[in-house]
Design an enzyme around this catalytic site. Structure first.
Site, PDB file in Angstrom:
ATOM      1  N   GLY A  14       0.814  -1.210   0.000  1.00  0.00           N
ATOM      2  CA  GLY A  14       0.000   0.000   0.000  1.00  0.00           C
ATOM      3  C   GLY A  14       0.845   1.257   0.000  1.00  0.00           C
ATOM      4  O   GLY A  14       1.709   1.445   0.866  1.00  0.00           O
ATOM      5  N   GLY A  16      -0.248   4.574   0.142  1.00  0.00           N
ATOM      6  CA  GLY A  16      -1.021   5.769   0.488  1.00  0.00           C
ATOM      7  C   GLY A  16      -0.179   6.626   1.426  1.00  0.00           C
ATOM      8  O   GLY A  16       1.057   6.558   1.414  1.00  0.00           O
ATOM      9  N   PHE A  17      -0.845   7.416   2.264  1.00  0.00           N
ATOM     10  CA  PHE A  17      -0.133   8.280   3.214  1.00  0.00           C
ATOM     11  C   PHE A  17       0.885   7.486   4.035  1.00  0.00           C
ATOM     12  O   PHE A  17       2.034   7.891   4.196  1.00  0.00           O
ATOM     13  CB  PHE A  17      -1.122   8.885   4.215  1.00  0.00           C
ATOM     14  CG  PHE A  17      -1.911  10.041   3.691  1.00  0.00           C
ATOM     15  CD1 PHE A  17      -1.397  11.325   3.764  1.00  0.00           C
ATOM     16  CD2 PHE A  17      -3.170   9.868   3.154  1.00  0.00           C
ATOM     17  CE1 PHE A  17      -2.121  12.402   3.318  1.00  0.00           C
ATOM     18  CE2 PHE A  17      -3.901  10.940   2.698  1.00  0.00           C
ATOM     19  CZ  PHE A  17      -3.374  12.207   2.775  1.00  0.00           C
ATOM     20  N   VAL A  82      -2.125  -6.888  -4.691  1.00  0.00           N
ATOM     21  CA  VAL A  82      -1.733  -7.901  -3.703  1.00  0.00           C
ATOM     22  C   VAL A  82      -2.941  -8.804  -3.469  1.00  0.00           C
ATOM     23  O   VAL A  82      -4.013  -8.331  -3.079  1.00  0.00           O
ATOM     24  CB  VAL A  82      -1.260  -7.236  -2.392  1.00  0.00           C
ATOM     25  CG1 VAL A  82      -1.089  -8.270  -1.289  1.00  0.00           C
ATOM     26  CG2 VAL A  82       0.042  -6.489  -2.631  1.00  0.00           C
ATOM     27  N   GLU A 174     -18.625  17.618   2.905  1.00  0.00           N
ATOM     28  CA  GLU A 174     -17.827  18.316   1.880  1.00  0.00           C
ATOM     29  C   GLU A 174     -18.418  18.057   0.496  1.00  0.00           C
ATOM     30  O   GLU A 174     -18.531  18.961  -0.335  1.00  0.00           O
ATOM     31  CB  GLU A 174     -16.365  17.858   1.954  1.00  0.00           C
ATOM     32  CG  GLU A 174     -15.682  18.404   3.211  1.00  0.00           C
ATOM     33  CD  GLU A 174     -14.205  18.050   3.337  1.00  0.00           C
ATOM     34  OE1 GLU A 174     -13.776  17.042   2.737  1.00  0.00           O
ATOM     35  OE2 GLU A 174     -13.484  18.793   4.031  1.00  0.00           O
ATOM     36  N   ASP A 304      -5.140   3.412   7.898  1.00  0.00           N
ATOM     37  CA  ASP A 304      -6.522   2.926   7.921  1.00  0.00           C
ATOM     38  C   ASP A 304      -6.600   1.409   8.029  1.00  0.00           C
ATOM     39  O   ASP A 304      -7.694   0.859   8.178  1.00  0.00           O
ATOM     40  CB  ASP A 304      -7.250   3.363   6.640  1.00  0.00           C
ATOM     41  CG  ASP A 304      -7.688   4.818   6.693  1.00  0.00           C
ATOM     42  OD1 ASP A 304      -7.381   5.502   7.683  1.00  0.00           O
ATOM     43  OD2 ASP A 304      -8.350   5.274   5.727  1.00  0.00           O
TER      44      ASP A 304
END
Ligand code: FAD
Length: 423
Positions: A14, A16-17, A82, A174, A304
């Site tokens: 992963g 991501g952040f 994966v 949002e 997450d």
């Protein structure tokens, strides 16, 4: 099945952040690292709603991984799905059958949308968790405006058209605010007034307030601002069913809606739950305070994909800042493992949280003391914080230019050229 000869010290699942922050730290220390993601880019989820509402182009919220790691040659980027993780054996299998192994495994695969078993939601609702989700949704919204416009041009009367957003947390608020603003301010520049008048945004949530994690005062501000924008709130109301043509609410109301947007919840990626580790709340992996997985030496879980203890008996929220800081911290702890020194407990630097509602309107709880802000100050703070959170200088600069352009022109039709087909 092919066993890849693995000279990697670390495999990160992963990008991501969390995964990127960990890989950056390891790359700086020249540790041989394999970073695997299904996309060849790292996406910036907090701004996906701005792609869906045509405020930013997709390239502003997705940065190519090879560009991020160009100057970190010990990090190899692999674009692959994966399909299996074996936490005990420290192996990762990708979609061409190749199996990679390394002494250290970092699970940072993030989350997927959770439809909570709501009938029809998986088939008919639009999720907002990836760049392709956001361009598909953006194209679908524009398609509705175009269809309405064609009917006006043919001299037909327009039926009222609803866009339903499910979930009144930060993402739902949002999204609802941005679409309502588009209808009010942007649509009249391109379409006839009849098109603008035909569309209404609805925001539904089982909770009695919008923006659950915020203070009552900020919730009230957000609620009033959404109502000013024309958003119809259905609070204390869940969505019982989603169909191709609309939703049924728990109070029995049926809303005809060609677009239903699901901002209603998250669950860890399925591959995380199948790693041989018993998952905790939300399908996430419970971790020790140093971000390692109990009972699985050399395995870390982040962002997450993890339930990270906050030191006070709870877990930290699923935020970009938590994931990014945890990624960098895990990088340090892996370096400590390699040096044979002590790992340290993760300390989260809480800078608060915020949500955008519309132009010059946002809410924020800033800093460790969660000082409350709303209105134009929070709006400016939101732009600054999200700009800094972007992964590097290029998207930061581009997003800033596009926000300024959007602010002065309110022209939001040029970015979406995608396919509106939902699946
Ligand atoms: C719409 C939305 C708005 C948000 N707004 C905010 C906000 O305003 N502020 C804030 O702080 N946070 C916000 N968040 C939360 C924040 O984006 C997440 O907490 C953060 O992205 C988590 O980072 P991560 O690295 O754990 O996971 P992610 O960023 O989700 O990265 C996981 C990566 O793993 C990859 N991956 C997953 N499964 C596989 C697989 N099987 N094979 C290969 N690759 C895989 C994915 O492609 C992805 O790149 C928002 C989230 C969403 C969805």
């Amino acid at each position: 099945m092919t066993n890849a000869t693995s000279n990697y010290q670390v495999i990160i699942v992963g990008a991501g952040f969390a995964g990127v922050a960990a890989a950056r730290r390891l790359g700086k220390a020249k540790i041989p690292t394999l970073l695997i993601d299904r996309n060849n880019y790292s996406q910036f989820q907090p701004l996906l709603y701005q792609v869906a509402s045509s405020q930013l182009p997709p390239s502003d919220v997705a940065e190519p991984l090879r560009a991020i790691f160009r100057k970190r040659p010990s990090v190899r980027v692999l674009t692959a799905e994966v399909t299996a993780i074996d936490a005990a054996a420290h192996t990762v299998t990708v979609d061409d059958g190749t199996v990679y192994s390394a002494p250290t495994l970092v699970i940072a695969a993030g989350a997927v949308v959770n439809f909570f078993g709501t009938p029809g939601a998986a088939e008919h609702a639009y999720p907002l968790y990836s760049v392709s989700d956001s361009t598909r949704l953006g194209a679908a919204i524009i398609e509705q405006f175009d269809k309405a416009d064609a009917r006006v041009a043919a001299g037909e009367a327009l039926d009222p058209t609803n866009i339903v957003v499910v979930g009144a947390g930060p993402t739902g608020v949002e999204m609802a605010g941005a679409i309502a603003e588009t209808i009010n301010s942007v649509v009249p520049r391109t379409y006839s007034d009849a098109v603008r008048e035909a569309f209404t945004v609805h925001l539904a949530d089982l909770a009695k307030t919008v923006l659950g994690p915020f203070t009552e005062e900020l919730q009230q501000y957000a609620q009033e601002h959404l109502e000013e924008l024309g958003v119809q709130l259905h609070l204390g109301t869940s969505v019982k069913e989603v169909r191709a043509d609309g939703v049924t609410l728990s109070d029995g109301e049926v809303l005809a809606a060609p677009i239903v947007i699901w901002a209603g919840g998250l669950h860890a990626q399925p591959v995380v739950g199948q790693a041989g580790i018993t998952p905790g709340r939300g399908g996430r992996l419970n971790v020790n305070d140093d971000l390692t997985v109990p009972g699985f030496p050399g395995v870390y879980a982040l962002g997450d994909a993890a339930n990270i203890p906050d030191g006070a008996g709870k877990t930290l929220p699923g935020l970009g800042a938590v994931a990014k800081q945890a990624g960098a911290w895990a990088g340090e702890n892996i370096l400590a493992d390699l040096k044979g020194t002590q790992r340290t407990a993760f300390e989260y630097h809480d800078r608060g949280f915020m949500a955008m509602i519309g132009r010059m309107a946002a809410v924020a709880e800033v800093g460790r003391s969660h000082k409350q802000l709303h209105g134009s100050l929070a709006f400016a703070g939101w732009l600054a914080v999200h700009d800094v959170l972007l992964p590097s200088a290029r998207p930061r600069y581009n997003a800033l230019v596009n926000w300024v352009r959007d602010y002065f022109t309110e022209d939001r039709t040029e970015f979406i050229v995608g396919d509106a087909t939902r699946t």
